[in-house]
Design a protein around this motif. Structure first.
Motif, mmCIF file in Angstrom:
data_model
loop_
_atom_site.group_PDB
_atom_site.id
_atom_site.type_symbol
_atom_site.label_atom_id
_atom_site.label_comp_id
_atom_site.label_asym_id
_atom_site.label_seq_id
_atom_site.Cartn_x
_atom_site.Cartn_y
_atom_site.Cartn_z
ATOM 1 N N HIS A 289 0.823 -1.209 0.000
ATOM 2 C CA HIS A 289 0.000 0.000 0.000
ATOM 3 C C HIS A 289 0.862 1.266 0.000
ATOM 4 N N ILE A 290 1.909 1.254 0.801
ATOM 5 C CA ILE A 290 2.788 2.432 0.856
ATOM 6 C C ILE A 290 3.408 2.696 -0.509
ATOM 7 N N ASP A 291 3.866 1.637 -1.148
ATOM 8 C CA ASP A 291 4.436 1.780 -2.498
ATOM 9 C C ASP A 291 3.371 2.307 -3.464
ATOM 10 N N ASP A 296 0.799 6.771 -6.809
ATOM 11 C CA ASP A 296 -0.433 7.491 -7.140
ATOM 12 C C ASP A 296 -1.416 7.262 -5.990
ATOM 13 N N PHE A 297 -1.834 8.348 -5.324
ATOM 14 C CA PHE A 297 -2.745 8.211 -4.188
ATOM 15 C C PHE A 297 -4.003 7.429 -4.551
ATOM 16 N N ALA A 298 -4.445 7.558 -5.795
ATOM 17 C CA ALA A 298 -5.680 6.902 -6.223
ATOM 18 C C ALA A 298 -5.589 5.380 -6.149
ATOM 19 N N ASN A 299 -4.364 4.842 -6.053
ATOM 20 C CA ASN A 299 -4.221 3.391 -5.947
ATOM 21 C C ASN A 299 -4.894 2.839 -4.688
ATOM 22 N N ARG A 310 -7.768 16.064 6.421
ATOM 23 C CA ARG A 310 -6.776 15.067 6.834
ATOM 24 C C ARG A 310 -5.727 14.916 5.738
ATOM 25 N N GLN A 311 -4.761 14.021 5.945
ATOM 26 C CA GLN A 311 -3.778 13.709 4.921
ATOM 27 C C GLN A 311 -3.283 12.286 5.101
ATOM 28 N N HIS A 312 -2.743 11.734 4.024
ATOM 29 C CA HIS A 312 -2.194 10.390 4.101
ATOM 30 C C HIS A 312 -0.958 10.376 5.002
ATOM 31 N N SER A 313 -0.768 9.252 5.686
ATOM 32 C CA SER A 313 0.452 9.072 6.473
ATOM 33 C C SER A 313 0.840 7.597 6.413
ATOM 34 N N THR A 314 2.048 7.301 6.841
ATOM 35 C CA THR A 314 2.503 5.912 6.873
ATOM 36 C C THR A 314 2.922 5.550 8.286
#
Length: 372
Positions: A289-291, A296-299, A310-314
């Motif tokens: 998922h991180i890759d 592309d965020f849409a993945n 909010r925002q994406h984080s790992t």
């Protein structure tokens, strides 16, 4: 042009029926202001028949002159309505039992009495307030023929909206969609769907109701409410926009702050994986998922986290993989040989299993610092 679905919040009424929840005036005022400022369409603010203290609080909310319609909840009893009138609220909801189970075994009456009392109360309310909602309690277990009779009478009486309540949360989305379209077709009054979450289907049932033609939805912040709660405002609002492509007036970026406010006021923690507002909703741990989101965020993106502030984080865990750690170290300008990386990765795995929670970049860098 497609008509926008109304979001009718009942956090301050049905939400307050959750076990152990009781809002004081400062809390009710703060929640009401926040919801109104964010663009909610309607606020159900309480039950005046509960007594003078409740009536006083509702009156003070009315005196705020918020840019939203305020309504109260009432039984089909004149004394309830008179208590509401004293608050000078703009609208009232009148609730009637509609299933034979409740008519016979709760109020010990019959269908004819329900229709007569409904008419009596609606006539009275029309003289005193500008907006009237007729609530059909336990409508999901009612005889469809009786519901049709009520809807016809509601139209004659000039009711502004009829609320269909799945009081026990027993419906499923397919049943809502395929069986409630008949009500929409025969109703000359806009319909609202009031979902309970006993089987975890409140949000899905609410969306199915919209697809069936309902024009309004009952919601509460965080899904707060009796037993398992109601349809959550945050889930319904976001799903309307991103699943049904509906226009939503509510400012989605305000959802986290409002939900946090209610969480604090009720002393109820927000689950980490709670849709939309949970801490982990936009956090990715699996290396795949991180890759994927880095390409592309849409993945792996259901809807843009920025749309709700909010925002994406790992984070790093068992399934993050050594490539994820290498990518982080490379971004920090750190390069280890393979043997050191293998030892580091084993240490990180052990730490993750011991902590029983994900690790963030700072946690990883502390382990790296200890290894150097």
């Amino acid at each position: 042009m497609e008509q926008r679905v109304l979001l009718c919040d009942t956090t301050l009424r049905d939400g307050e029926q959750a076990p152990g929840v009781a809002f004081g005036l400062p809390e009710k005022e703060k929640i009401a202001r926040a919801l109104a400022d964010a663009g909610i369409d309607e606020l159900e603010v309480g039950v005046p028949a509960m007594g003078k203290a409740e009536t006083r609080i509702i009156s003070k909310l009315v005196a705020l002159h918020l840019p939203v319609r305020l309504i109260t909840w009432n039984r089909a009893v004149l004394s309830d309505l008179q208590a509401s009138y004293r608050t000078r609220v703009e609208g009232v909801g009148i609730s009637i039992p509609t299933s034979d189970q409740q008519i016979k075994h709760k109020i010990k009456k019959n269908r004819a009495w329900v229709l007569e009392q409904m008419g009596h109360c609606v006539h009275n309310a029309k003289k005193e307030v500008g907006y009237l909602v007729l609530g059909l309690e336990d409508a999901s277990r009612a005889d469809p023929a009786f519901l049709a009779e009520i809807l016809a009478e509601a139209q004659k009486l000039g009711v502004d909206r009829v609320r269909f309540a799945d009081t026990l949360g027993i419906l499923d989305p397919l049943k809502v969609f395929f069986t409630r379209q008949d009500l929409v077709k025969i109703s000359g009054v806009p319909l609202e769907f009031h979902a309970h979450n006993d089987f975890g289907m409140a949000t899905a049932n609410s969306l199915a109701a919209v697809q069936a033609g309902f024009q309004a939805l009952s919601v509460t912040v965080g899904g707060l409410g009796e037993r398992t709660g109601n349809a959550p405002l945050e889930e319904v609002a976001v799903a309307l926009k991103y699943c049904l492509n509906q226009s939503v007036r509510f400012d989605l970026k305000r959802l986290n702050s409002i939900c946090s406010m209610v969480s604090l006021a009720t002393d109820r923690l927000i689950p980490r994986a709670k849709p939309v507002i949970g801490e982990d909703v936009f956090t990715h741990t699996s290396s795949i998922h991180i890759d994927g989101i880095q390409k592309d965020f849409a993945n792996y993106q259901t809807f843009p986290p920025e749309s709700v502030g909010r925002q994406h984080s790992t984070s790093f865990g068992k399934y993050s993989g050594i490539k994820t750690i290498l990518r982080l170290l490379k971004s920090k300008g750190i390069d280890f040989d393979q043997e050191t990386m293998d030892k580091l990765f084993i240490t990180i795995l052990h730490q993750t299993q011991r902590r029983k929670k994900p690790m963030n970049e700072d946690d990883i860098m502390r382990i790296v610092g200890d290894a150097c």
